[in-house]
Scaffold this motif. Structure first.
Motif, PDB file in Angstrom:
ATOM      1  N   ASN A   5    -124.636-132.156  40.423  1.00 45.34           N
ATOM      2  CA  ASN A   5    -124.008-133.626  40.421  1.00 45.34           C
ATOM      3  C   ASN A   5    -122.491-133.423  39.941  1.00 45.34           C
ATOM      4  O   ASN A   5    -122.227-133.179  39.016  1.00 45.34           O
ATOM      5  CB  ASN A   5    -124.838-134.356  39.271  1.00 45.34           C
ATOM      6  N   PRO A   6    -121.806-134.115  40.985  1.00 42.01           N
ATOM      7  CA  PRO A   6    -120.457-134.262  40.936  1.00 42.01           C
ATOM      8  C   PRO A   6    -120.002-134.869  39.606  1.00 42.01           C
ATOM      9  O   PRO A   6    -118.824-134.640  39.028  1.00 42.01           O
ATOM     10  CB  PRO A   6    -119.750-134.760  42.246  1.00 42.01           C
ATOM     11  N   ASN A   7    -120.699-135.876  39.317  1.00 36.07           N
ATOM     12  CA  ASN A   7    -120.333-136.854  38.092  1.00 36.07           C
ATOM     13  C   ASN A   7    -120.369-135.977  36.795  1.00 36.07           C
ATOM     14  O   ASN A   7    -119.500-136.103  36.004  1.00 36.07           O
ATOM     15  CB  ASN A   7    -121.114-137.840  38.129  1.00 36.07           C
ATOM     16  N   GLU A   8    -121.419-134.801  36.733  1.00 41.07           N
ATOM     17  CA  GLU A   8    -121.366-133.988  35.530  1.00 41.07           C
ATOM     18  C   GLU A   8    -120.152-133.320  35.413  1.00 41.07           C
ATOM     19  O   GLU A   8    -119.630-132.935  34.518  1.00 41.07           O
ATOM     20  CB  GLU A   8    -122.779-133.162  35.701  1.00 41.07           C
ATOM     21  N   ASN A   9    -119.617-132.562  36.522  1.00 44.42           N
ATOM     22  CA  ASN A   9    -118.555-131.700  36.568  1.00 44.42           C
ATOM     23  C   ASN A   9    -117.258-132.711  35.924  1.00 44.42           C
ATOM     24  O   ASN A   9    -116.433-132.294  35.468  1.00 44.42           O
ATOM     25  CB  ASN A   9    -118.317-131.108  38.037  1.00 44.42           C
ATOM     26  N   MET A  10    -117.258-133.744  36.557  1.00 43.13           N
ATOM     27  CA  MET A  10    -116.124-134.923  36.231  1.00 43.13           C
ATOM     28  C   MET A  10    -115.984-135.023  34.649  1.00 43.13           C
ATOM     29  O   MET A  10    -115.314-135.098  33.963  1.00 43.13           O
ATOM     30  CB  MET A  10    -116.136-136.038  37.276  1.00 43.13           C
ATOM     31  N   ASP A  12    -117.454-133.245  32.504  1.00 46.17           N
ATOM     32  CA  ASP A  12    -116.959-131.932  31.724  1.00 46.17           C
ATOM     33  C   ASP A  12    -115.657-131.778  31.728  1.00 46.17           C
ATOM     34  O   ASP A  12    -115.146-131.411  30.490  1.00 46.17           O
ATOM     35  CB  ASP A  12    -117.642-130.708  32.113  1.00 46.17           C
ATOM     36  N   ASP A  13    -115.091-132.309  32.736  1.00 44.96           N
ATOM     37  CA  ASP A  13    -113.434-132.141  32.787  1.00 44.96           C
ATOM     38  C   ASP A  13    -112.852-133.245  31.522  1.00 44.96           C
ATOM     39  O   ASP A  13    -111.948-132.717  31.314  1.00 44.96           O
ATOM     40  CB  ASP A  13    -112.856-132.234  34.301  1.00 44.96           C
ATOM     41  N   LEU A  14    -113.409-134.503  31.715  1.00 44.36           N
ATOM     42  CA  LEU A  14    -112.755-135.285  31.086  1.00 44.36           C
ATOM     43  C   LEU A  14    -113.243-135.078  29.465  1.00 44.36           C
ATOM     44  O   LEU A  14    -112.393-135.274  28.502  1.00 44.36           O
ATOM     45  CB  LEU A  14    -113.478-136.825  31.106  1.00 44.36           C
ATOM     46  N   GLN A  17    -110.498-132.282  28.733  1.00 45.36           N
ATOM     47  CA  GLN A  17    -109.050-133.017  28.375  1.00 45.36           C
ATOM     48  C   GLN A  17    -109.232-133.630  26.864  1.00 45.36           C
ATOM     49  O   GLN A  17    -108.106-133.518  26.240  1.00 45.36           O
ATOM     50  CB  GLN A  17    -108.925-133.934  29.444  1.00 45.36           C
ATOM     51  N   ALA A  18    -110.015-134.292  26.415  1.00 41.14           N
ATOM     52  CA  ALA A  18    -110.154-135.041  25.225  1.00 41.14           C
ATOM     53  C   ALA A  18    -110.337-134.188  23.951  1.00 41.14           C
ATOM     54  O   ALA A  18    -109.549-134.068  23.041  1.00 41.14           O
ATOM     55  CB  ALA A  18    -111.415-135.793  25.196  1.00 41.14           C
ATOM     56  N   ARG A  19    -110.882-132.833  24.097  1.00 41.34           N
ATOM     57  CA  ARG A  19    -110.751-131.905  23.200  1.00 41.34           C
ATOM     58  C   ARG A  19    -109.390-131.097  22.946  1.00 41.34           C
ATOM     59  O   ARG A  19    -108.921-130.578  21.896  1.00 41.34           O
ATOM     60  CB  ARG A  19    -112.049-130.830  23.292  1.00 41.34           C
ATOM     61  N   ALA A  20    -108.776-130.865  24.291  1.00 35.57           N
ATOM     62  CA  ALA A  20    -107.562-130.415  24.286  1.00 35.57           C
ATOM     63  C   ALA A  20    -106.276-131.355  23.399  1.00 35.57           C
ATOM     64  O   ALA A  20    -105.320-130.649  23.018  1.00 35.57           O
ATOM     65  CB  ALA A  20    -107.091-130.203  25.612  1.00 35.57           C
ATOM     66  N   THR A  21    -106.362-132.446  23.403  1.00 38.63           N
ATOM     67  CA  THR A  21    -105.539-133.442  22.811  1.00 38.63           C
ATOM     68  C   THR A  21    -105.999-133.728  21.347  1.00 38.63           C
ATOM     69  O   THR A  21    -106.968-134.260  20.832  1.00 38.63           O
ATOM     70  CB  THR A  21    -105.298-134.781  23.551  1.00 38.63           C
TER      71      THR A  21
END
Length: 120
Positions: A5-10, A12-14, A17-21
């Motif tokens: 599912n492309p939404n799952e990849n999106m 995961d990316d979000l 990003q939240a963990r990085a900040t």
């Protein structure tokens, strides 16, 4: 064959990003926290709580405004039943005491019962 599912990849990316900040508290929050910490240090004069007045202490002893409103409602109901009791209360009183006693609150001289004050 498995479909991704492309939404799952999106998502995961979000999440990445939240963990990085890293969240940083504002300067105003840090100033308030440090001021509270300084106030709690030993040897500092403690803030004196204001003294409550007599009525505030009585109100607090009773239980606050909800309790006062309940007492007021019970008082009004008691006066109402005392002035104009239901017939069942009069019958119960007559059987317990033996005779029914009625006391008029208004004298006949005032002519309140004759409707003299109701004339239009």
């Amino acid at each position: 064959m498995t479909m991704t599912n492309p939404n799952e990849n999106m998502l995961d990316d979000l999440f990445a990003q939240a963990r990085a900040t890293a969240p940083a508290p504002s300067d105003d929050l840090m100033a308030r926290v440090l001021a509270d910490a300084d106030a709690m240090l030993p040897g500092q004069p403690a803030a004196v709580a204001p003294q409550m007045g007599l009525w505030a202490r009585l109100l607090d002893m009773i239980g606050g405004w909800p309790s006062v409103s309940g007492l007021a409602a019970a008082t009004v109901a008691g006066v109402w039943v005392g002035v104009a009791p239901p017939s069942t209360v009069e019958d119960l009183t007559a059987t317990m005491i033996g005779d029914e006693v009625s006391i008029s609150l208004f004298s006949a001289d005032l002519m309140l019962g004759a409707g003299a004050l109701i004339d239009g």
